[in-house]
Design a protein around this motif. Structure first.
Motif, PDB file in Angstrom:
ATOM      1  N   MET A  77       0.997  -1.299  -0.082  1.00  0.00           N
ATOM      2  CA  MET A  77      -0.580  -0.610   0.037  1.00  0.00           C
ATOM      3  C   MET A  77       0.927   1.169  -0.082  1.00  0.00           C
ATOM      4  SD  MET A  77      -3.133   0.883   2.111  1.00  0.00           S
ATOM      5  CE  MET A  77      -4.049   0.049   1.569  1.00  0.00           C
ATOM      6  N   SER A  78      -0.014   2.468  -0.890  1.00  0.00           N
ATOM      7  CA  SER A  78       1.132   3.835  -0.590  1.00  0.00           C
ATOM      8  C   SER A  78       1.167   4.157   0.438  1.00  0.00           C
ATOM      9  CB  SER A  78       0.783   4.116  -2.272  1.00  0.00           C
ATOM     10  OG  SER A  78       0.411   4.830  -2.604  1.00  0.00           O
ATOM     11  N   VAL A  79       2.160   4.982   0.532  1.00  0.00           N
ATOM     12  CA  VAL A  79       1.940   6.213   2.204  1.00  0.00           C
ATOM     13  C   VAL A  79       3.027   7.254   0.862  1.00  0.00           C
ATOM     14  CG1 VAL A  79       2.727   7.249   3.576  1.00  0.00           C
ATOM     15  CG2 VAL A  79       2.672   4.168   4.033  1.00  0.00           C
ATOM     16  N   ARG A  80       1.919   8.385   1.166  1.00  0.00           N
ATOM     17  CA  ARG A  80       2.847   9.801   0.630  1.00  0.00           C
ATOM     18  C   ARG A  80       2.938  10.597   1.888  1.00  0.00           C
ATOM     19  NH1 ARG A  80      -1.298   8.497  -3.249  1.00  0.00           N
ATOM     20  NH2 ARG A  80      -0.658   8.588  -5.141  1.00  0.00           N
ATOM     21  N   SER A  81       3.674  11.940   1.550  1.00  0.00           N
ATOM     22  CA  SER A  81       3.977  12.101   3.039  1.00  0.00           C
ATOM     23  C   SER A  81       4.054  13.582   2.677  1.00  0.00           C
ATOM     24  CB  SER A  81       5.037  11.848   3.625  1.00  0.00           C
ATOM     25  OG  SER A  81       6.195  12.024   3.249  1.00  0.00           O
ATOM     26  N   GLY A  82       4.034  14.549   3.523  1.00  0.00           N
ATOM     27  CA  GLY A  82       3.505  15.699   2.731  1.00  0.00           C
ATOM     28  C   GLY A  82       3.821  16.668   4.317  1.00  0.00           C
ATOM     29  N   SER A  83       3.941  18.548   3.985  1.00  0.00           N
ATOM     30  CA  SER A  83       4.176  18.825   4.594  1.00  0.00           C
ATOM     31  C   SER A  83       3.799  20.873   4.641  1.00  0.00           C
ATOM     32  CB  SER A  83       5.876  19.460   5.610  1.00  0.00           C
ATOM     33  OG  SER A  83       6.722  19.342   4.389  1.00  0.00           O
ATOM     34  N   CYS A  84       3.930  21.263   5.835  1.00  0.00           N
ATOM     35  CA  CYS A  84       3.876  22.700   5.874  1.00  0.00           C
ATOM     36  C   CYS A  84       4.965  23.086   5.192  1.00  0.00           C
ATOM     37  CB  CYS A  84       3.451  23.690   6.983  1.00  0.00           C
ATOM     38  SG  CYS A  84       4.478  23.145   8.132  1.00  0.00           S
ATOM     39  N   ALA A  85       4.797  24.803   5.145  1.00  0.00           N
ATOM     40  CA  ALA A  85       5.874  25.330   4.177  1.00  0.00           C
ATOM     41  C   ALA A  85       7.643  25.283   5.544  1.00  0.00           C
ATOM     42  CB  ALA A  85       5.783  26.580   3.858  1.00  0.00           C
ATOM     43  N   CYS A  86       7.125  25.845   6.255  1.00  0.00           N
ATOM     44  CA  CYS A  86       8.242  25.913   7.512  1.00  0.00           C
ATOM     45  C   CYS A  86       8.938  24.288   7.921  1.00  0.00           C
ATOM     46  CB  CYS A  86       7.976  26.286   8.281  1.00  0.00           C
ATOM     47  SG  CYS A  86       6.876  26.191   9.945  1.00  0.00           S
ATOM     48  N   GLY A  87       8.049  23.112   7.554  1.00  0.00           N
ATOM     49  CA  GLY A  87       8.525  22.415   8.005  1.00  0.00           C
ATOM     50  C   GLY A  87       8.412  21.412   9.720  1.00  0.00           C
ATOM     51  N   GLU A 102      -4.851   4.957  -1.187  1.00  0.00           N
ATOM     52  CA  GLU A 102      -5.559   6.385  -2.292  1.00  0.00           C
ATOM     53  C   GLU A 102      -6.642   7.267  -2.056  1.00  0.00           C
ATOM     54  OE1 GLU A 102      -3.670   6.457  -5.553  1.00  0.00           O
ATOM     55  OE2 GLU A 102      -2.021   5.202  -4.258  1.00  0.00           O
ATOM     56  N   PRO A 103      -6.281   8.387  -3.140  1.00  0.00           N
ATOM     57  CA  PRO A 103      -7.772   8.647  -2.171  1.00  0.00           C
ATOM     58  C   PRO A 103      -8.989   8.311  -2.378  1.00  0.00           C
ATOM     59  CG  PRO A 103      -6.202   9.964  -3.961  1.00  0.00           C
ATOM     60  CD  PRO A 103      -5.843   8.847  -3.648  1.00  0.00           C
ATOM     61  N   ILE A 104     -10.240   9.047  -1.933  1.00  0.00           N
ATOM     62  CA  ILE A 104     -10.694   8.256  -2.778  1.00  0.00           C
ATOM     63  C   ILE A 104     -12.487   9.743  -3.164  1.00  0.00           C
ATOM     64  CG2 ILE A 104     -11.919   6.669  -0.331  1.00  0.00           C
ATOM     65  CD1 ILE A 104     -13.704   8.894   0.813  1.00  0.00           C
ATOM     66  N   ASN A 105     -11.049  10.519  -3.815  1.00  0.00           N
ATOM     67  CA  ASN A 105     -12.299  11.586  -4.561  1.00  0.00           C
ATOM     68  C   ASN A 105     -10.630  12.353  -4.097  1.00  0.00           C
ATOM     69  OD1 ASN A 105     -13.254  12.257  -6.311  1.00  0.00           O
ATOM     70  ND2 ASN A 105     -14.828  13.026  -5.084  1.00  0.00           N
ATOM     71  N   THR A 106     -10.862  12.739  -5.507  1.00  0.00           N
ATOM     72  CA  THR A 106      -9.664  14.166  -6.062  1.00  0.00           C
ATOM     73  C   THR A 106      -9.967  15.682  -6.597  1.00  0.00           C
ATOM     74  OG1 THR A 106      -8.484  13.536  -8.207  1.00  0.00           O
ATOM     75  CG2 THR A 106      -7.507  12.633  -6.167  1.00  0.00           C
ATOM     76  N   VAL A 107     -10.539  16.923  -5.873  1.00  0.00           N
ATOM     77  CA  VAL A 107     -11.054  17.570  -6.217  1.00  0.00           C
ATOM     78  C   VAL A 107     -10.493  18.916  -6.579  1.00  0.00           C
ATOM     79  CG1 VAL A 107     -13.689  18.401  -5.426  1.00  0.00           C
ATOM     80  CG2 VAL A 107     -12.980  15.967  -4.921  1.00  0.00           C
ATOM     81  N   ALA A 113       3.245  16.499  -5.131  1.00  0.00           N
ATOM     82  CA  ALA A 113       2.055  16.041  -5.569  1.00  0.00           C
ATOM     83  C   ALA A 113       1.813  15.913  -7.200  1.00  0.00           C
ATOM     84  CB  ALA A 113       2.093  18.360  -5.523  1.00  0.00           C
ATOM     85  N   SER A 114       2.253  15.992  -7.781  1.00  0.00           N
ATOM     86  CA  SER A 114       2.167  15.883  -9.369  1.00  0.00           C
ATOM     87  C   SER A 114       1.876  13.786  -9.612  1.00  0.00           C
ATOM     88  CB  SER A 114       3.307  15.820  -9.929  1.00  0.00           C
ATOM     89  OG  SER A 114       3.377  17.203 -10.147  1.00  0.00           O
ATOM     90  N   SER A 115       1.872  13.535  -8.101  1.00  0.00           N
ATOM     91  CA  SER A 115       1.210  11.886  -8.165  1.00  0.00           C
ATOM     92  C   SER A 115      -0.417  11.683  -7.925  1.00  0.00           C
ATOM     93  CB  SER A 115       1.582  10.958  -7.059  1.00  0.00           C
ATOM     94  OG  SER A 115       1.590  11.669  -5.838  1.00  0.00           O
ATOM     95  N   LYS A 167      -8.726  28.519  -6.163  1.00  0.00           N
ATOM     96  CA  LYS A 167      -9.384  26.888  -5.783  1.00  0.00           C
ATOM     97  C   LYS A 167      -8.566  25.725  -4.754  1.00  0.00           C
ATOM     98  CE  LYS A 167      -6.672  24.687  -8.903  1.00  0.00           C
ATOM     99  NZ  LYS A 167      -6.344  25.924 -10.190  1.00  0.00           N
ATOM    100  N   TRP A 168      -8.668  25.025  -4.220  1.00  0.00           N
ATOM    101  CA  TRP A 168      -8.232  24.317  -3.204  1.00  0.00           C
ATOM    102  C   TRP A 168      -8.672  22.892  -4.362  1.00  0.00           C
ATOM    103  CZ3 TRP A 168      -5.755  23.144   1.440  1.00  0.00           C
ATOM    104  CH2 TRP A 168      -5.415  22.384   2.533  1.00  0.00           C
ATOM    105  N   PHE A 169      -6.867  22.454  -4.050  1.00  0.00           N
ATOM    106  CA  PHE A 169      -7.121  20.707  -4.713  1.00  0.00           C
ATOM    107  C   PHE A 169      -7.212  19.862  -3.221  1.00  0.00           C
ATOM    108  CE2 PHE A 169      -4.756  18.231  -7.523  1.00  0.00           C
ATOM    109  CZ  PHE A 169      -5.713  17.093  -7.329  1.00  0.00           C
ATOM    110  N   GLY A 170      -8.274  19.386  -2.931  1.00  0.00           N
ATOM    111  CA  GLY A 170      -8.123  18.550  -1.810  1.00  0.00           C
ATOM    112  C   GLY A 170      -7.885  16.810  -2.627  1.00  0.00           C
ATOM    113  N   ALA A 171      -6.962  15.707  -1.567  1.00  0.00           N
ATOM    114  CA  ALA A 171      -7.487  14.293  -2.026  1.00  0.00           C
ATOM    115  C   ALA A 171      -7.849  13.778  -0.582  1.00  0.00           C
ATOM    116  CB  ALA A 171      -6.080  14.530  -2.445  1.00  0.00           C
TER     117      ALA A 171
END
Ligand SMILES: [Zn+2]
Ligand SMILES: [Zn+2]
Length: 139
Positions: A1-11, A20-25, A103-105, A40-44
């Motif tokens: 199962m894939s795991v993605r990670s992210g962070s705010c600007a300062c870390g 996988e997300p249930i929707n990408t909006v 983000a491009s995934s 807009k907001w791009f929400g997964a």
């Protein structure tokens, strides 16, 4: 199962999402415009138990969604970036795709609340557009 990670600007705030997300909006509602400083907001959308804060402790801003149910915005109190919003009516997190390290995934599968979009909004190609929230989406 894939795991993605992210962070705010300062870390100070880091998170991971599993699977996988249930929707990408792309959401063009006025609140999302204000919070992103964009059109807009791009929400997964990830089920509640697939989203985890791994570093730091988010500040929380709660507002009422269009449904009248709470939306809890999770943001970094240092740099101000919102990494996700908990949509309580649907038991999912709308994760800010722009804050993902890869983000491009993900790509948008629909655009919602386009009736609220500014005249200069940019829409993705080949993706259905909805003036408001499509029925049964629960957000
Ligand atoms: Zn931060
Ligand atoms: Zn929105």
């Amino acid at each position: 199962m894939s795991v993605r990670s992210g962070s705010c600007a300062c870390g100070e705030l880091k998170y991971s999402v599993e699977g996988e997300p249930i929707n990408t909006v792309f959401c063009y509602c006025k609140e999302c415009q204000t919070h992103t400083g964009s059109d807009k907001w791009f929400g997964a959308w990830f089920p509640k138990d697939k989203f985890k804060i791994t570093t730091g402790s988010p500040s929380i801003y709660t507002r009422k969604g269009a449904s009248g149910k709470d939306m809890n915005h999770l943001f970094c109190s240092h740099c101000g970036v919102m990494v996700a919003a908990e949509v309580t009516i649907g038991s999912f997190y709308s994760v800010g795709v722009s804050t993902l390290h890869e983000a491009s995934s993900l790509a948008p599968s629909m655009a919602i609340y386009t009736a609220s979009a500014p005249s200069w909004a940019v829409y993705p190609e080949d993706v259905p557009k909805f003036d408001i929230l499509p029925p049964n989406m629960g957000a």
